[in-house]
Design an enzyme around this catalytic site. Structure first.
Site, PDB file in Angstrom:
ATOM      1  NE  ARG A 111      -3.796  -1.832   2.182  1.00  0.00           N
ATOM      2  CZ  ARG A 111      -4.679  -2.159   3.293  1.00  0.00           C
ATOM      3  NH1 ARG A 111      -4.676  -1.345   4.348  1.00  0.00           N
ATOM      4  NH2 ARG A 111      -5.376  -3.288   3.342  1.00  0.00           N
TER       5      ARG A 111
ATOM      6  CB  SER B 239      -8.399  -2.106   3.053  1.00  0.00           C
ATOM      7  OG  SER B 239      -9.286  -2.432   3.805  1.00  0.00           O
ATOM      8  CG  HIS B 240      -9.557   0.636   6.207  1.00  0.00           C
ATOM      9  ND1 HIS B 240      -8.881  -0.749   5.941  1.00  0.00           N
ATOM     10  CD2 HIS B 240      -8.735   1.403   7.132  1.00  0.00           C
ATOM     11  CE1 HIS B 240      -7.719  -0.589   6.772  1.00  0.00           C
ATOM     12  NE2 HIS B 240      -7.708   0.403   7.528  1.00  0.00           N
TER      13      HIS B 240
ATOM     14  CG  ASP C 142     -13.423  -2.557   3.827  1.00  0.00           C
ATOM     15  OD1 ASP C 142     -14.189  -3.249   3.364  1.00  0.00           O
ATOM     16  OD2 ASP C 142     -12.030  -2.640   3.982  1.00  0.00           O
TER      17      ASP C 142
ATOM     18  CG  ASP D 170     -11.074  -4.528   0.442  1.00  0.00           C
ATOM     19  OD1 ASP D 170     -11.468  -3.657   1.542  1.00  0.00           O
ATOM     20  OD2 ASP D 170     -10.320  -5.278   0.829  1.00  0.00           O
TER      21      ASP D 170
ATOM     22  CG  ASP E 116     -11.659  -6.857   3.671  1.00  0.00           C
ATOM     23  OD1 ASP E 116     -12.115  -5.851   3.664  1.00  0.00           O
ATOM     24  OD2 ASP E 116     -10.597  -6.985   3.465  1.00  0.00           O
ATOM     25  NE  ARG E 117     -10.825  -3.294   7.882  1.00  0.00           N
ATOM     26  CZ  ARG E 117      -9.879  -2.577   8.467  1.00  0.00           C
ATOM     27  NH1 ARG E 117     -10.497  -1.494   9.309  1.00  0.00           N
ATOM     28  NH2 ARG E 117      -8.799  -2.859   8.491  1.00  0.00           N
TER      29      ARG E 117
ATOM     30  CB  THR F 226      -3.026  -7.891  13.629  1.00  0.00           C
ATOM     31  OG1 THR F 226      -3.400  -7.914  15.005  1.00  0.00           O
ATOM     32  CG2 THR F 226      -3.597  -6.941  12.731  1.00  0.00           C
TER      33      THR F 226
ATOM     34  CD  GLU G 121      -7.792  -9.372  11.494  1.00  0.00           C
ATOM     35  OE1 GLU G 121      -6.716  -8.982  12.336  1.00  0.00           O
ATOM     36  OE2 GLU G 121      -7.745  -8.978  10.368  1.00  0.00           O
TER      37      GLU G 121
ATOM     38  CE  LYS H  57     -10.451  -7.358   6.920  1.00  0.00           C
ATOM     39  NZ  LYS H  57      -9.044  -7.597   7.340  1.00  0.00           N
TER      40      LYS H  57
END
Ligand code: G1P
Ligand code: ZN
Length: 543
Positions: free
Chosen positions: A22, A113-114, A277, A279, A281-282, A344, A363, A376
């Site tokens: 990232r 991601s987020h 989020d 992508d 996954d959350r 994590t 998580e 996730k």
């Protein structure tokens, strides 16, 4: 079209973290940077010649351009086939599923991601291997090593292929298959949750508010919640993916999903609120006047998963990341199944899932998932919740209260300090590590320390050891504080402090976590010297 070999300089020092690489979007857009990294990944995974590769991303700025370049590179590197979501879109769990069902060699998932997107935002690339999960450490090490020596990349000349139409074409000698990003995901969900039962729930007047945050889950949520399950039109908001996520952070926490939290704590709150989020996954789940802490959501799903259509065989085991609260462990203990504590990052769950040791994992950072994919899965969690609600015919608030009554409540909060100077953060951890042996027996803010360590994970499946995964402080009266530095930030250092306390007494279950945890918060500050070292008076984000 010809295959060109273009000389580049190495981009050494770009070690991919737990979620791939990232960086600021502008970094990826530097001439040759994306190409050097992608070629390093291709070489690091042993080449793609004759192999099928899935490609898709969360639609953020530069997603389509990057995919155009990557497809030309895959073709030049001899890939047999690229399977790409229309418009370059695939949620992370949908990509994981596609890799698995198409038996692909792996896949590129483009997302940060987020993190916010846009020209000034963040970008990221992750490579998932054939089990559908993030590349394990040995593979990312090989990619990293390659970034230090790479001196050229291969690319097919000519324009970027059209990603807008479903169908099969050729790009050089490579087959290019553009698919609907949603279809296979819907088919998978139909096997995991009882669409009929949930449809009946919505038909009875149940209301949901799903905030897709202008990120990738919009098309999936529209198709499933409103399309398949009959939720009222308008139940999905911000459902069109935008390159800059509408200028917001696509992170479903109380700060960035403030509208959702406000609605769910208002007089006209629907029965359920949820968000995902960037992508996909959350997830975060809320009921009327209640936000379900992700650690509790994991425990609740573990306790009720046998009610969902695809999980009637029950729970094999549960895994949680170390900083996640111990609520899931209590469910595992009662069900007499194994509970695993991993570092994590989702990749540590992969071995446990592949070995059939766990059914669900999660998580504290709003991630839950199961053995259906190797990532996730935000919308999956929302659908499992719906299936459980439909089966139990109770409200979210009632189910949570009932859970706490049975298992006790693990009061929990995470405090984030963002954008800290890296030297200050590093010194804090050097000092914490140096002091570990001297901490037991000492008291801070009235709490006596029983045990302190730096979490080290011994993978029970492949025997590998991952050390230095976070400082854990256990207090004599049962509370716990954990300190970690984020591995996903792109600016300075982010300190995460995880705080928790167990309360068995149902009469004390409706208190405010920040109040209950005040002594642990004070002790954590005294132990690490957060305020004095950083000059900050309060965390930037409290979840
Ligand atoms: C964060 C979360 C972690 C999650 C990761 C990727 O990592 O804390 O649970 O797996 O994002 O979504 P961190 O920034 O803490 O390293
Ligand atoms: Zn994500």
């Amino acid at each position: 079209m010809t295959i060109e070999t273009i000389a580049i300089t190495p981009i050494a020092g770009q070690k991919p973290g737990t979620s791939g690489l990232r960086k600021k979007t502008a970094v990826f857009m530097q001439p040759g940077y994306l190409e050097a990294y992608v070629q390093s990944v291709i070489d690091g995974v042993g080449g793609v010649a004759g192999r099928d590769i899935v490609v898709g991303g969360d639609g953020r700025f530069f997603n389509d351009t990057a995919i155009g370049i990557m497809l030309r590179m895959l073709a030049a590197n001899g890939a047999a086939k690229a399977i790409v979501g229309r418009g370059g879109l695939l949620s992370t769990p949908a990509a994981s599923n596609l890799i698995r069902i198409r038996k692909a060699y792996g896949g590129f998932v483009l997302s940060a991601s987020h993190n916010p997107g846009g020209a000034d935002g963040d970008f990221g690339i992750k490579f998932n291997v054939s089990n559908g999960g993030p590349a394990p450490e040995g593979v990312t090490d090989a990619m990293f090593a390659r970034t230090k020596t790479i001196d050229s990349y291969k690319i097919l000349s000519g324009p970027a292929p059209d990603l807008g139409h479903i169908g099969v074409t050729k790009l050089g000698t490579m087959t290019l298959e553009i698919i609907d990003p949603v279809t296979d995901y819907v088919a998978m969900m139909r096997n995991l949750v009882d669409f009929d039962r949930i449809r009946a729930l919505f038909a009875s007047g149940f209301r949901i508010h799903f905030d897709a945050m202008h990120a990738v889950t919009g098309p999936y949520a529209h198709a499933i919640l409103e399309g398949e399950l009959g939720a009222a039109k308008g139940s999905v908001v911000n459902g069109i993916p935008l390159p800059d996520f509408g200028g917001h952070h696509p992170d479903p926490n109380p700060v960035y999903a403030a509208d959702l939290f406000k609605l769910m704590f208002s007089a006209d709150a629907p029965d359920m609120g949820a968000a995902s989020d960037g992508d996909g996954d959350r997830n975060i789940v809320l009921g009327k006047g209640i936000s379900v802490a992700p650690s509790d959501s994991l425990a609740l799903l573990a306790a009720n998963i046998h009610l969902a259509k695809g999980y009637t065989a029950g729970l094999k085991g549960v895994a949680r990341s170390m900083p996640t609260s111990r609520a899931a462990d209590r469910v595992a203990a009662k069900a007499s199944v194994e509970a695993y504590e991993t570092p994590t990052g989702w990749k540590f769950f992969g071995n446990l899932l592949d070995a059939g040791r766990v059914t669900i994992c999660g998580e504290e950072s709003a991630g839950t998932g199961s053995d259906h994919v190797r990532e996730k899965d935000g919308l999956w969690a929302v659908l499992i919740w719906l299936d459980i609600l439909a089966a139990r015919k109770q409200s979210i608030g009632e189910i949570v209260a009932d859970h706490w009554k049975t298992y006790g409540r693990d009061y929990y909060t995470r405090h984030d300090y963002e954008g800290l100077p890296s030297d200050i953060a590093d010194q804090m951890f050097t000092d914490l590590r140096g002091a570990l042996a001297t901490l037991p027996g000492r008291s801070f803010a009235g709490l006596k320390i029983e045990k302190a360590d730096d979490f080290s994970y011994h993978d029970p499946v492949d025997g590998s050891i991952s050390a230095k995964q976070g400082i854990r402080i256990f207090f004599q009266s049962g509370e716990r504080a954990v300190f970690r530095l984020s591995g996903t930030g792109t600016e300075g250092a982010t300190l995460r402090v995880y705080l928790e306390a167990f309360e068995p007494d149902p009469a004390k279950h409706a208190l405010d976590p920040q109040t209950v945890l005040a002594p642990v918060i004070a002790a954590a500050d005294a132990i690490a010297g957060i305020k004095s070292r950083t000059g900050r008076t309060a965390p930037d984000v409290v979840t």
